[in-house]
Design a protein around this motif. Structure first.
Motif, PDB file in Angstrom:
ATOM      1  N   THR A  64       1.082  -1.029  -0.065  1.00 34.01           N
ATOM      2  CA  THR A  64       0.088   0.076   0.094  1.00 34.01           C
ATOM      3  C   THR A  64       1.093   1.405  -0.025  1.00 34.01           C
ATOM      4  O   THR A  64       2.291   1.115   0.169  1.00 34.01           O
ATOM      5  CB  THR A  64      -0.811   0.072   1.321  1.00 34.01           C
ATOM      6  OG1 THR A  64      -0.032   0.476   2.473  1.00 34.01           O
ATOM      7  CG2 THR A  64      -1.701  -1.292   1.404  1.00 34.01           C
ATOM      8  N   ILE A  65       0.087   2.150  -0.479  1.00 38.27           N
ATOM      9  CA  ILE A  65       1.285   3.690  -0.482  1.00 38.27           C
ATOM     10  C   ILE A  65       1.646   3.876   1.211  1.00 38.27           C
ATOM     11  O   ILE A  65       2.710   4.294   1.166  1.00 38.27           O
ATOM     12  CB  ILE A  65       0.156   4.834  -0.755  1.00 38.27           C
ATOM     13  CG1 ILE A  65      -0.028   4.639  -2.328  1.00 38.27           C
ATOM     14  CG2 ILE A  65       0.946   6.058  -0.688  1.00 38.27           C
ATOM     15  CD1 ILE A  65      -1.045   5.517  -2.826  1.00 38.27           C
ATOM     16  N   ALA A  66       0.575   3.676   2.279  1.00 39.22           N
ATOM     17  CA  ALA A  66       1.200   3.836   3.658  1.00 39.22           C
ATOM     18  C   ALA A  66       2.327   3.104   3.774  1.00 39.22           C
ATOM     19  O   ALA A  66       3.257   3.457   4.638  1.00 39.22           O
ATOM     20  CB  ALA A  66       0.138   3.420   4.309  1.00 39.22           C
ATOM     21  N   GLU A  67       2.571   1.707   3.413  1.00 38.53           N
ATOM     22  CA  GLU A  67       3.733   1.034   3.623  1.00 38.53           C
ATOM     23  C   GLU A  67       4.802   1.243   2.908  1.00 38.53           C
ATOM     24  O   GLU A  67       5.970   1.211   3.500  1.00 38.53           O
ATOM     25  CB  GLU A  67       3.232  -0.331   3.164  1.00 38.53           C
ATOM     26  CG  GLU A  67       2.060  -1.188   3.960  1.00 38.53           C
ATOM     27  CD  GLU A  67       1.630  -2.421   3.634  1.00 38.53           C
ATOM     28  OE1 GLU A  67       1.518  -3.351   4.133  1.00 38.53           O
ATOM     29  OE2 GLU A  67       1.660  -2.843   2.312  1.00 38.53           O
ATOM     30  N   GLN A  68       4.713   1.858   1.781  1.00 35.10           N
ATOM     31  CA  GLN A  68       6.014   2.289   0.698  1.00 35.10           C
ATOM     32  C   GLN A  68       6.549   3.650   1.676  1.00 35.10           C
ATOM     33  O   GLN A  68       7.589   3.884   1.826  1.00 35.10           O
ATOM     34  CB  GLN A  68       5.254   3.004  -0.437  1.00 35.10           C
ATOM     35  CG  GLN A  68       4.868   1.593  -1.272  1.00 35.10           C
ATOM     36  CD  GLN A  68       4.176   2.053  -2.524  1.00 35.10           C
ATOM     37  OE1 GLN A  68       4.620   3.061  -3.075  1.00 35.10           O
ATOM     38  NE2 GLN A  68       3.068   1.234  -2.893  1.00 35.10           N
TER      39      GLN A  68
END
Length: 227
Positions: free
Chosen positions: A207-211
């Motif tokens: 996810t973008i948050a993980e990136q």
């Protein structure tokens, strides 16, 4: 602190770099958008993607960035062109134009200037592009190299075109990215490659948050963080 994020088209560099910069209290510099502004300048001047075309366009070219509410805007000749540079027409020519030695020299100099100015003013800058960690800022404190599979990158790029009002099929976008990959990796000047000291981040299933967390954690783990 200088933080660079490189990778192929559609790997998620821009969104991740922008949000990581915000979390870190840094500013974001989208070098790919700057190259797209140069390509738009070529199109508006009806100039070919050749050294002769560069000789005609670059002396009068004025590419810069501005920040409004911490959001980077690309400026071409005093005009804000952040939407205009995301069209399929620009995407079709930007790689050919970005391979020109005069263009890369011009852009590397401008990116270094802006990057140093913003890092000094705000404590740090996060750049994304294709050679920010190898050519523009080889001395960067933290370097990330982002990758993702072709299908996912094509899906993301098609969404960008739709947001810009462009009706482009998935197959067309996929073919465009495949060709862009080939050009970026095989060009003689500043080809797309991972810096030896860059950390690889595969974004296909993240996810973008993980990136963003991946990048932020590595910056905060660096000895220069907070100094």
């Amino acid at each position: 602190m200088i933080v660079t994020i490189d990778g192929p088209a559609g790997s998620g560099k821009s969104t991740t770099a922008q949000r990581a910069a915000a979390q870190l209290g840094y500013v974001y510099l989208d070098t790919g958008a700057m190259y797209r502004a140069v390509a738009l300048g070529f199109l508006r001047a009806d100039a070919p993607a050749t050294p002769e075309g560069a000789d005609r366009v670059l002396p009068a070219l004025d590419v810069d960035v501005a920040y409004r509410d911490d959001t980077m805007q690309v400026v071409l000749g005093g005009e804000q062109v952040s939407t205009q540079i995301r069209t399929a027409e620009v995407g079709a020519v930007v790689s050919d134009i970005s391979t020109l030695a005069p263009v890369r020299d011009y852009m590397a100099e401008e990116q270094r200037r802006i990057g140093h100015e913003q890092a000094e003013e705000h404590g740090g800058v996060v750049l994304d592009g294709r050679d920010t960690g190898t050519v523009v800022f080889p001395e960067a404190a933290v370097k990330i190299f982002m990758v993702a599979d072709l299908e996912e990158r094509a899906r993301r790029r098609q969404q960008e075109y739709e947001a810009a009002g462009e009706d482009v099929s998935f197959d067309e976008v996929r073919a465009e990215i495949e060709e862009r990959d080939r050009q970026d990796r095989n060009r003689d000047i500043a080809p797309l490659r991972r810096a030896e000291d860059a950390v690889v981040l595969d974004t296909t299933d993240r996810t973008i948050a993980e990136q963003v967390s991946f990048v932020v954690d590595r910056v905060k783990a660096h000895p220069a963080w907070g100094t």
